[in-house]
Design an enzyme around this catalytic site. Structure first.
Site, PDB file in Angstrom:
ATOM      1  N   ASP A   1       0.814  -1.221   0.000  1.00 23.12           N
ATOM      2  CA  ASP A   1       0.000   0.000   0.000  1.00 23.12           C
ATOM      3  C   ASP A   1       0.846   1.267   0.000  1.00 23.12           C
ATOM      4  O   ASP A   1       0.437   2.292   0.534  1.00 23.12           O
ATOM      5  CB  ASP A   1      -0.963   0.021   1.209  1.00 23.12           C
ATOM      6  CG  ASP A   1      -1.741  -1.269   1.310  1.00 23.12           C
ATOM      7  OD1 ASP A   1      -2.270  -1.709   0.285  1.00 23.12           O
ATOM      8  OD2 ASP A   1      -1.792  -1.849   2.414  1.00 23.12           O
TER       9      ASP A   1
ATOM     10  N   GLY B   1       1.550   2.995  -2.547  1.00 22.02           N
ATOM     11  CA  GLY B   1       1.164   3.881  -3.641  1.00 22.02           C
ATOM     12  C   GLY B   1       1.899   3.510  -4.924  1.00 22.02           C
ATOM     13  O   GLY B   1       2.149   4.360  -5.780  1.00 22.02           O
ATOM     14  N   LYS B   2       2.212   2.226  -5.064  1.00 27.10           N
ATOM     15  CA  LYS B   2       2.936   1.765  -6.267  1.00 27.10           C
ATOM     16  C   LYS B   2       2.125   2.034  -7.528  1.00 27.10           C
ATOM     17  O   LYS B   2       2.676   2.388  -8.559  1.00 27.10           O
ATOM     18  CB  LYS B   2       3.196   0.248  -6.191  1.00 27.10           C
ATOM     19  CG  LYS B   2       4.141  -0.162  -5.098  1.00 27.10           C
ATOM     20  CD  LYS B   2       4.347  -1.665  -5.100  1.00 27.10           C
ATOM     21  CE  LYS B   2       3.143  -2.455  -4.654  1.00 27.10           C
ATOM     22  NZ  LYS B   2       2.764  -2.339  -3.258  1.00 27.10           N
TER      23      LYS B   2
ATOM     24  N   LYS C   1       0.180   4.388  -8.396  1.00 26.27           N
ATOM     25  CA  LYS C   1       0.297   5.743  -8.939  1.00 26.27           C
ATOM     26  C   LYS C   1       1.671   5.955  -9.588  1.00 26.27           C
ATOM     27  O   LYS C   1       1.782   6.604 -10.629  1.00 26.27           O
ATOM     28  CB  LYS C   1       0.074   6.767  -7.816  1.00 26.27           C
ATOM     29  CG  LYS C   1      -0.236   8.141  -8.326  1.00 26.27           C
ATOM     30  CD  LYS C   1      -1.303   8.818  -7.505  1.00 26.27           C
ATOM     31  CE  LYS C   1      -0.858   9.068  -6.083  1.00 26.27           C
ATOM     32  NZ  LYS C   1      -0.114  10.322  -5.913  1.00 26.27           N
TER      33      LYS C   1
ATOM     34  N   ASN D   1      -5.044 -10.081  -4.457  1.00 27.05           N
ATOM     35  CA  ASN D   1      -4.809  -9.557  -3.109  1.00 27.05           C
ATOM     36  C   ASN D   1      -4.297  -8.119  -3.195  1.00 27.05           C
ATOM     37  O   ASN D   1      -4.298  -7.394  -2.218  1.00 27.05           O
ATOM     38  CB  ASN D   1      -3.841 -10.445  -2.296  1.00 27.05           C
ATOM     39  CG  ASN D   1      -2.619 -10.885  -3.085  1.00 27.05           C
ATOM     40  OD1 ASN D   1      -2.569 -10.747  -4.299  1.00 27.05           O
ATOM     41  ND2 ASN D   1      -1.637 -11.445  -2.406  1.00 27.05           N
TER      42      ASN D   1
ATOM     43  N   GLY E   1      -4.536  -4.243  -4.835  1.00 27.10           N
ATOM     44  CA  GLY E   1      -5.646  -3.394  -5.278  1.00 27.10           C
ATOM     45  C   GLY E   1      -5.164  -1.979  -5.486  1.00 27.10           C
ATOM     46  O   GLY E   1      -4.479  -1.428  -4.642  1.00 27.10           O
ATOM     47  N   HIS E   2      -5.462  -1.425  -6.647  1.00 25.16           N
ATOM     48  CA  HIS E   2      -5.086  -0.039  -6.908  1.00 25.16           C
ATOM     49  C   HIS E   2      -6.325   0.737  -7.315  1.00 25.16           C
ATOM     50  O   HIS E   2      -7.157   0.220  -8.046  1.00 25.16           O
ATOM     51  CB  HIS E   2      -4.129   0.076  -8.106  1.00 25.16           C
ATOM     52  CG  HIS E   2      -2.872  -0.688  -7.937  1.00 25.16           C
ATOM     53  ND1 HIS E   2      -2.033  -0.495  -6.875  1.00 25.16           N
ATOM     54  CD2 HIS E   2      -2.295  -1.635  -8.710  1.00 25.16           C
ATOM     55  CE1 HIS E   2      -0.998  -1.301  -7.004  1.00 25.16           C
ATOM     56  NE2 HIS E   2      -1.136  -2.006  -8.098  1.00 25.16           N
ATOM     57  N   THR E   3      -6.411   1.962  -6.839  1.00 20.90           N
ATOM     58  CA  THR E   3      -7.456   2.845  -7.330  1.00 20.90           C
ATOM     59  C   THR E   3      -6.750   3.942  -8.104  1.00 20.90           C
ATOM     60  O   THR E   3      -5.891   4.632  -7.563  1.00 20.90           O
ATOM     61  CB  THR E   3      -8.233   3.460  -6.145  1.00 20.90           C
ATOM     62  OG1 THR E   3      -8.718   2.379  -5.349  1.00 20.90           O
ATOM     63  CG2 THR E   3      -9.414   4.288  -6.625  1.00 20.90           C
TER      64      THR E   3
ATOM     65  N   GLN F   1       2.034  -6.314  -3.578  1.00 24.29           N
ATOM     66  CA  GLN F   1       2.447  -6.450  -2.175  1.00 24.29           C
ATOM     67  C   GLN F   1       3.824  -5.772  -1.998  1.00 24.29           C
ATOM     68  O   GLN F   1       4.079  -4.803  -2.677  1.00 24.29           O
ATOM     69  CB  GLN F   1       2.460  -7.914  -1.693  1.00 24.29           C
ATOM     70  CG  GLN F   1       1.069  -8.526  -1.614  1.00 24.29           C
ATOM     71  CD  GLN F   1       0.587  -9.013  -2.966  1.00 24.29           C
ATOM     72  OE1 GLN F   1       1.278  -9.720  -3.663  1.00 24.29           O
ATOM     73  NE2 GLN F   1      -0.608  -8.635  -3.335  1.00 24.29           N
TER      74      GLN F   1
ATOM     75  N   GLY G   1     -11.032  -3.347   2.787  1.00 21.63           N
ATOM     76  CA  GLY G   1     -11.631  -2.256   3.555  1.00 21.63           C
ATOM     77  C   GLY G   1     -11.130  -2.200   4.999  1.00 21.63           C
ATOM     78  O   GLY G   1     -11.589  -1.374   5.784  1.00 21.63           O
TER      79      GLY G   1
ATOM     80  N   ASP H   1       2.523  14.539   2.053  1.00 23.19           N
ATOM     81  CA  ASP H   1       1.528  15.533   2.493  1.00 23.19           C
ATOM     82  C   ASP H   1       0.824  15.129   3.788  1.00 23.19           C
ATOM     83  O   ASP H   1       0.418  15.976   4.569  1.00 23.19           O
ATOM     84  CB  ASP H   1       0.485  15.742   1.389  1.00 23.19           C
ATOM     85  CG  ASP H   1      -0.125  14.437   0.912  1.00 23.19           C
ATOM     86  OD1 ASP H   1       0.660  13.513   0.597  1.00 23.19           O
ATOM     87  OD2 ASP H   1      -1.360  14.320   0.870  1.00 23.19           O
TER      88      ASP H   1
ATOM     89  N   GLY I   1       0.136  14.282  -2.872  1.00 21.37           N
ATOM     90  CA  GLY I   1      -1.325  14.361  -2.929  1.00 21.37           C
ATOM     91  C   GLY I   1      -1.890  13.191  -3.696  1.00 21.37           C
ATOM     92  O   GLY I   1      -1.146  12.345  -4.198  1.00 21.37           O
TER      93      GLY I   1
HETATM   94  P1  IMP Z   1      -2.533 -12.915   1.346  1.00 18.17           P
HETATM   95  O1  IMP Z   1      -1.611 -12.321   0.345  1.00 18.17           O
HETATM   96  O2  IMP Z   1      -3.992 -12.656   1.068  1.00 18.17           O
HETATM   97  O3  IMP Z   1      -2.261 -14.361   1.611  1.00 18.17           O
HETATM   98  O4  IMP Z   1      -2.261 -12.167   2.753  1.00 18.17           O
HETATM   99  C1  IMP Z   1      -1.040 -12.333   3.455  1.00 18.17           C
HETATM  100  C2  IMP Z   1      -0.596 -11.044   4.102  1.00 18.17           C
HETATM  101  O5  IMP Z   1      -0.266 -10.098   3.105  1.00 18.17           O
HETATM  102  C3  IMP Z   1      -1.676 -10.374   4.963  1.00 18.17           C
HETATM  103  O6  IMP Z   1      -1.041  -9.717   6.060  1.00 18.17           O
HETATM  104  C4  IMP Z   1      -2.274  -9.331   4.031  1.00 18.17           C
HETATM  105  O7  IMP Z   1      -2.856  -8.255   4.738  1.00 18.17           O
HETATM  106  C5  IMP Z   1      -1.036  -8.903   3.283  1.00 18.17           C
HETATM  107  N1  IMP Z   1      -1.324  -8.371   1.954  1.00 18.17           N
HETATM  108  C6  IMP Z   1      -1.605  -9.066   0.827  1.00 18.17           C
HETATM  109  N2  IMP Z   1      -1.783  -8.224  -0.212  1.00 18.17           N
HETATM  110  C7  IMP Z   1      -1.593  -6.988   0.257  1.00 18.17           C
HETATM  111  C8  IMP Z   1      -1.606  -5.683  -0.370  1.00 18.17           C
HETATM  112  O8  IMP Z   1      -1.808  -5.520  -1.574  1.00 18.17           O
HETATM  113  N3  IMP Z   1      -1.359  -4.634   0.473  1.00 18.17           N
HETATM  114  C9  IMP Z   1      -1.082  -4.798   1.795  1.00 18.17           C
HETATM  115  N4  IMP Z   1      -1.055  -5.978   2.398  1.00 18.17           N
HETATM  116  C10 IMP Z   1      -1.304  -7.061   1.645  1.00 18.17           C
END
Ligand code: IMP
Length: 424
Positions: free
Chosen positions: A13, A15-16, A18, A38, A40-42, A222, A300, A331, A414
């Site tokens: 998370d 901010g990759k 962007k 696993n 997610g980018h907006t 990740q 979420g 910021d 920002g």
């Molecule tokens: P998994 O990848 O769903 O098996 O989750 C394993 C660990 O990686 C957990 O602590 C998740 O919260 C974390 N994790 C997986 N994907 C992300 C991501 O995109 N951002 C932040 N944490 C992630």
């Protein structure tokens, strides 16, 4: 620079998306090399919001996109994203999915959920997207791959073999519902029709692109501290986000990688369980979460927030070979009078170290030692260039550079695309 890897330098998370989106402007191909939905980018472009989990972020820029062999693919999610793009009048003609990537099947989701439930207090805090069980089956040589959808007979056979074991497991170990072969087979035959045209030899495609002198971006999902080998095991994901895996996860030689850009927040967040030395105590934790909108894109969940940890970041520089850093969300720090930055860990024997502990129990016991830097109160949204940043903000960035001996070339100030400042 033909081949650039973008890698998360913390716990995800950062901010990759962007940064990839920005660099994708000048790239010819964007690849993902590991992970699955696993991530997610907006990304907001011209007022349109794109939420992406399976496709490389470069799709938003209309660039050819590769999902490499190192990824795991949930067909429901991927097809949903392809449909969404097409329904907005965007082309998906140049999406290439490796036939060697593994499929996240419905039982992987069910097992991920049931296993986390069963672990109770010891749960990893996964995203429950089936990532771990899918990679486990890949290593067990029980997985179903993207190429298997090309032959309906093989696909059905593989589903049948897998279900014979997975249903037993689900019912007897997890007390969960089994899956019906006919239903799953019919569903995947439908998916196969939709996905067929995207399946490609992505290793060859990327190799040809590099040989032709094209610029290729490798987008890590990740991050370093979630890496299966180099992260804070067992609180990690089940793949290798580190930069060197871009070669394995796409199928090119390691010497083809020219540049590694690490992305780090100006502070730290973590979702899920596990040790976190610089986690903020008290009201500032909640304050930072609100200011930084630190809630997971995929689940979420509230993200845990901490001060910048340079011991962990120095480690990320080492294990990835980071040449340059992008420091995002500077910021968010505008609202704090003082900014503690973790420069060393105190160890249980009373000593101090600048190096990330090699063993789990030492990391658990590590306590942060902070240097406190002055904050700044000015908002950063008016800064059109890095030179316009308030003095204390510039000082913060320079401190990071000095401590890590790595250039910070991009600074995020920002939410929108224009707020990534380039430093000479
Ligand atoms: P998994 O990848 O769903 O098996 O989750 C394993 C660990 O990686 C957990 O602590 C998740 O919260 C974390 N994790 C997986 N994907 C992300 C991501 O995109 N951002 C932040 N944490 C992630």
């Amino acid at each position: 620079m033909p081949a650039t890897v973008i890698v998360g330098a913390q716990w995800g998370d950062e901010g990759k998306g962007k940064i990839v989106d920005l660099l994708a402007q000048d790239s010819d191909v964007v690849c993902r090399y590991q992970g699955g939905p696993n991530a997610g980018h907006t990304i907001v472009v011209d007022g349109e919001t794109y939420k992406i989990r399976a496709l490389p972020s470069g799709i938003v820029r209309g660039k050819p996109c590769v999902i490499g062999n190192g990824c795991v693919v949930d067909l429901e999610v991927l097809i949903g994203e392809l449909d969404d793009f097409e329904s907005r009048g965007r082309s998906t003609d140049e999406v290439y999915v490796s036939g060697n990537a593994h499929l996240i099947m419905p039982w992987h989701l069910a097992i991920d959920q049931a296993s986390e439930r069963r672990l109770g207090k010891l749960a990893i805090g996964t995203t429950k997207r089936g990532i771990g069980p899918c990679y486990a089956d890949k290593a067990m040589r029980l997985g179903i791959r993207v190429q298997d959808i090309l032959d309906p007979k093989i696909l059905r056979q593989k589903i049948e073999v897998a279900l014979a074991e997975k249903n037993l497991w689900l019912q007897r170990v997890y007390d969960s519902e089994p899956f019906d072969l006919e239903t799953v087979a019919a569903q995947y035959e439908g998916h196969a029709q939709r996905l067929r045209r995207y399946v490609a030899d992505t290793s060859l495609y990327v190799d040809n692109a590099l040989r032709a002198g094209k610029d290729v971006l490798f987008e890590g999902a990740q991050a370093t501290l979630l890496d299966l080998d180099h992260g804070t095991y067992p609180f990690v994901t089940s793949s290798n986000p580190v930069a060197s895996n871009a070669a394995t996860g796409v199928g090119i030689g390691p010497q083809r990688i020219d540049r590694v850009i690490g992305v780090a927040k100006a502070y730290v967040t973590r979702v899920g369980e596990g040790p976190f030395p610089s986690e903020i105590e008290g009201a500032d934790q909640e304050r930072m979460r609100e200011l930084g909108h630190e809630y997971g894109t995929v689940t979420g969940r509230s993200r845990r927030c901490g001060w910048l940890d340079l011991v962990a970041l120095r480690y990320a520089v080492r294990v990835n070979g980071i040449d340059q850093l992008a420091l995002t969300k500077l910021d968010v720090l505008s609202h704090f009078d003082e900014l503690p930055v973790c420069v060393r860990y105190r160890t249980p024997d009373g000593g101090e170290t600048r190096d990330f502990p090699a063993h789990q129990s030492d990391f658990h016991a590590a306590e942060p030692v902070y240097d406190v830097l002055p904050g700044w109160s000015e908002p950063l949204d008016g800064c059109a260039s890095a030179g316009e940043l308030p003095e204390a903000a510039r000082g913060y960035v320079e401190f990071v550079e000095r401590e890590l001996d790595v250039e910070v070339t991009l600074v995020g100030t920002g939410a929108d695309r224009a707020s990534v400042l380039t430093r000479a």
